[in-house]
Design a protein around this motif. Structure first.
Motif, PDB file in Angstrom:
ATOM      1  N   UNK A 120      38.569  34.371  70.338  1.00  0.00           N
ATOM      2  CA  UNK A 120      38.273  33.360  69.314  1.00  0.00           C
ATOM      3  C   UNK A 120      38.008  32.009  69.954  1.00  0.00           C
ATOM      4  N   UNK A 121      38.746  31.715  71.051  1.00  0.00           N
ATOM      5  CA  UNK A 121      38.503  30.447  71.763  1.00  0.00           C
ATOM      6  C   UNK A 121      37.088  30.429  72.349  1.00  0.00           C
ATOM      7  N   UNK A 122      36.655  31.580  72.906  1.00  0.00           N
ATOM      8  CA  UNK A 122      35.299  31.670  73.474  1.00  0.00           C
ATOM      9  C   UNK A 122      34.259  31.387  72.386  1.00  0.00           C
ATOM     10  N   UNK A 123      34.492  31.947  71.201  1.00  0.00           N
ATOM     11  CA  UNK A 123      33.532  31.724  70.110  1.00  0.00           C
ATOM     12  C   UNK A 123      33.498  30.250  69.722  1.00  0.00           C
ATOM     13  N   UNK A 124      34.681  29.607  69.708  1.00  0.00           N
ATOM     14  CA  UNK A 124      34.718  28.182  69.358  1.00  0.00           C
ATOM     15  C   UNK A 124      33.943  27.361  70.386  1.00  0.00           C
ATOM     16  N   UNK A 125      34.186  27.651  71.677  1.00  0.00           N
ATOM     17  CA  UNK A 125      33.493  26.920  72.741  1.00  0.00           C
ATOM     18  C   UNK A 125      31.989  27.135  72.635  1.00  0.00           C
ATOM     19  N   UNK A 126      31.577  28.389  72.360  1.00  0.00           N
ATOM     20  CA  UNK A 126      30.147  28.680  72.251  1.00  0.00           C
ATOM     21  C   UNK A 126      29.533  27.929  71.077  1.00  0.00           C
ATOM     22  N   UNK A 127      30.277  27.849  69.982  1.00  0.00           N
ATOM     23  CA  UNK A 127      29.753  27.159  68.802  1.00  0.00           C
ATOM     24  C   UNK A 127      29.532  25.678  69.101  1.00  0.00           C
ATOM     25  N   UNK A 128      30.568  25.037  69.703  1.00  0.00           N
ATOM     26  CA  UNK A 128      30.436  23.612  70.017  1.00  0.00           C
ATOM     27  C   UNK A 128      29.308  23.402  71.031  1.00  0.00           C
ATOM     28  N   UNK A 129      29.264  24.279  72.045  1.00  0.00           N
ATOM     29  CA  UNK A 129      28.231  24.143  73.063  1.00  0.00           C
ATOM     30  C   UNK A 129      26.836  24.291  72.489  1.00  0.00           C
ATOM     31  N   UNK A 130      26.653  25.253  71.576  1.00  0.00           N
ATOM     32  CA  UNK A 130      25.329  25.442  70.991  1.00  0.00           C
ATOM     33  C   UNK A 130      24.923  24.229  70.166  1.00  0.00           C
ATOM     34  N   UNK A 131      25.880  23.670  69.429  1.00  0.00           N
ATOM     35  CA  UNK A 131      25.535  22.498  68.610  1.00  0.00           C
ATOM     36  C   UNK A 131      25.139  21.332  69.505  1.00  0.00           C
ATOM     37  N   UNK A 132      25.933  21.103  70.573  1.00  0.00           N
ATOM     38  CA  UNK A 132      25.653  19.964  71.456  1.00  0.00           C
ATOM     39  C   UNK A 132      24.313  20.162  72.168  1.00  0.00           C
ATOM     40  N   UNK A 133      24.064  21.397  72.648  1.00  0.00           N
ATOM     41  CA  UNK A 133      22.859  21.641  73.438  1.00  0.00           C
ATOM     42  C   UNK A 133      21.601  21.531  72.583  1.00  0.00           C
ATOM     43  N   UNK A 134      21.663  22.013  71.347  1.00  0.00           N
ATOM     44  CA  UNK A 134      20.455  22.051  70.535  1.00  0.00           C
ATOM     45  C   UNK A 134      20.220  20.747  69.790  1.00  0.00           C
ATOM     46  N   UNK A 135      21.138  19.802  69.932  1.00  0.00           N
ATOM     47  CA  UNK A 135      20.979  18.535  69.227  1.00  0.00           C
ATOM     48  C   UNK A 135      19.834  17.742  69.847  1.00  0.00           C
ATOM     49  N   UNK A 136      19.117  16.998  69.024  1.00  0.00           N
ATOM     50  CA  UNK A 136      17.961  16.259  69.549  1.00  0.00           C
ATOM     51  C   UNK A 136      18.398  15.130  70.462  1.00  0.00           C
ATOM     52  N   UNK A 137      19.244  14.267  69.954  1.00  0.00           N
ATOM     53  CA  UNK A 137      19.678  13.133  70.760  1.00  0.00           C
ATOM     54  C   UNK A 137      21.146  12.883  70.488  1.00  0.00           C
ATOM     55  N   UNK A 138      21.942  13.007  71.531  1.00  0.00           N
ATOM     56  CA  UNK A 138      23.384  12.935  71.330  1.00  0.00           C
ATOM     57  C   UNK A 138      23.801  11.512  70.971  1.00  0.00           C
TER      58      UNK A 138
END
Lengths: 100, 166
Positions: free
Chosen positions: B145-163
Motif C-alpha cells: 500500500x505504501x508503494x501505491x501511495x508513493x507511485x500515486x504522488x510521484x505520478x501526480x508530481x511528474x505529470x504536472x505542467x509546472x510545479x
C-alpha cells in the motif's frame, strides 16, 4: 493433469517475447507494454506453481506483482508525458540526456 | 479436455503477445494485450485461482490498460516507426534463450507431475487468500500500500505542467 513444465514453457515464451519487445521497439509506450508482458509471464509461473504445490502463497505474491505493475505503469506513463512535453517525441532514440 | 483448454489459452496467449510486439500501431498493441489478459484470466480459472482471474480482469484490463489507452490517445503519435537497429541482435538473443529454456524444461527431471497432491482446501479460494494475506503476509501487504501511495504522488508530481504554479 497438465504437467507444470507446460506452464513453464508458456511463461518462458511470453517472457522472451516481452524481452525481445523491449529491445526491438522504439516507441516507449510499447516498451512499457512489453514490460507488462514480462510481469504477466511471472504471474503465470506463480499461479501454476501455487496450484501444483497446493500452496496459496504463490497467489498472494501475484497480488504484490500486480501492485508493482500498477505503480510502474503510473510512474512510467507520467514520465512518458513529461518527456513528450520536453521532446515532442516518444522515440527512445531521442532521449539522450545522459549521453554526451 | 483440460489439455484442450490449456492448448487454446496458451495458443492465444502466445499469438497475442507476439502481436503486442509486432504491431506498429500502439493502440492495436494495447488491444491485443487486452485479449491476452483475458486469456491469462481464463488460464487462472483452469488453475483454480478464480479470485485472481477476477482481479486480473479488473486491475489489468480495467485499470492499467485503460491508462495506457489514455496516454496513447493523449499523445496522439501516429508516426510510422521502424524497428530498432538492434533488432537482429534481439531476435538472436531471444532464439538462443528460447531453445535453452525448452531444452532445460524438456529434461526428464521436470517431466513428471508432482506426486500425490494434498487434499484441496475446503474453504473457498478467496477466503483462503484473504486469510493468508492478512496473517502471514500482513507486513508486505502494508508495504504494497505504501508503494501505491508513493507511485500515486510521484505520478501526480511528474505529470504536472509546472510545479511552481501550485
Amino acid at each position: 493433469m497438465i504437467p507444470v513444465s507446460y506452464y513453464l514453457v508458456l511463461s518462458a515464451i511470453v517472457f522472451l517475447t516481452g524481452l525481445v519487445g523491449v529491445l526491438v521497439r522504439r516507441n516507449i509506450i510499447v516498451i512499457l507494454l512489453s514490460v507488462e508482458l514480462m510481469l504477466n509471464a511471472t504471474n503465470i509461473n506463480f499461479v501454476a506453481f501455487s496450484h501444483y504445490f497446493n500452496n496459496v502463497a504463490g497467489q498472494v505474491f501475484v497480488f504484490f506483482t500486480l501492485t508493482v505493475a500498477a505503480a510502474e505503469v503510473a510512474v512510467g506513463l507520467a514520465i512518458i508525458i513529461a518527456l513528450y512535453r520536453s521532446k515532442s517525441s516518444i522515440n527512445v532514440d531521442e532521449f539522450q540526456l545522459l549521453k554526451w | 479436455m483440460s489439455h484442450l483448454f490449456f492448448l487454446y489459452f496458451a495458443g492465444v496467449i502466445v499469438a497475442t503477445s507476439i502481436l503486442v510486439v509486432a504491431l506498429r500501431n500502439p493502440v492495436y498493441s494495447a488491444l491485443s494485450l487486452l485479449i491476452m489478459f483475458f486469456h491469462v484470466a481464463g488460464l487462472y480459472v483452469t488453475l483454480h485461482a478464480e479470485f485472481l482471474a477476477a482481479v486480473q480482469i479488473i486491475v489489468y484490463a480495467g485499470a492499467i490498460l485503460v491508462l495506457y489507452l489514455f496516454v496513447v490517445m493523449l499523445l496522439n503519435v501516429k508516426r510510422d516507426e521502424r524497428y530498432h537497429v538492434q533488432a537482429p541482435a534481439a531476435a538472436f538473443l531471444g532464439l538462443v534463450l528460447l531453445t535453452e529454456v525448452v531444452l532445460l524444461v524438456s529434461q526428464r527431471a521436470y517431466q513428471t507431475a508432482p506426486a500425490g497432491l494434498p487434499a484441496a482446501d475446503q474453504a473457498g479460494n478467496t477466503e483462503t487468500i484473504g486469510e493468508v494475506l492478512y496473517s502471514t503476509y500482513l507486513f508486505p501487504f502494508e508495504v504494497a500500500s505504501l508503494i501505491l501511495l508513493v507511485a500515486m504522488i510521484g505520478a501526480i508530481i511528474l505529470a504536472k505542467k509546472n510545479i511552481d504554479e501550485c
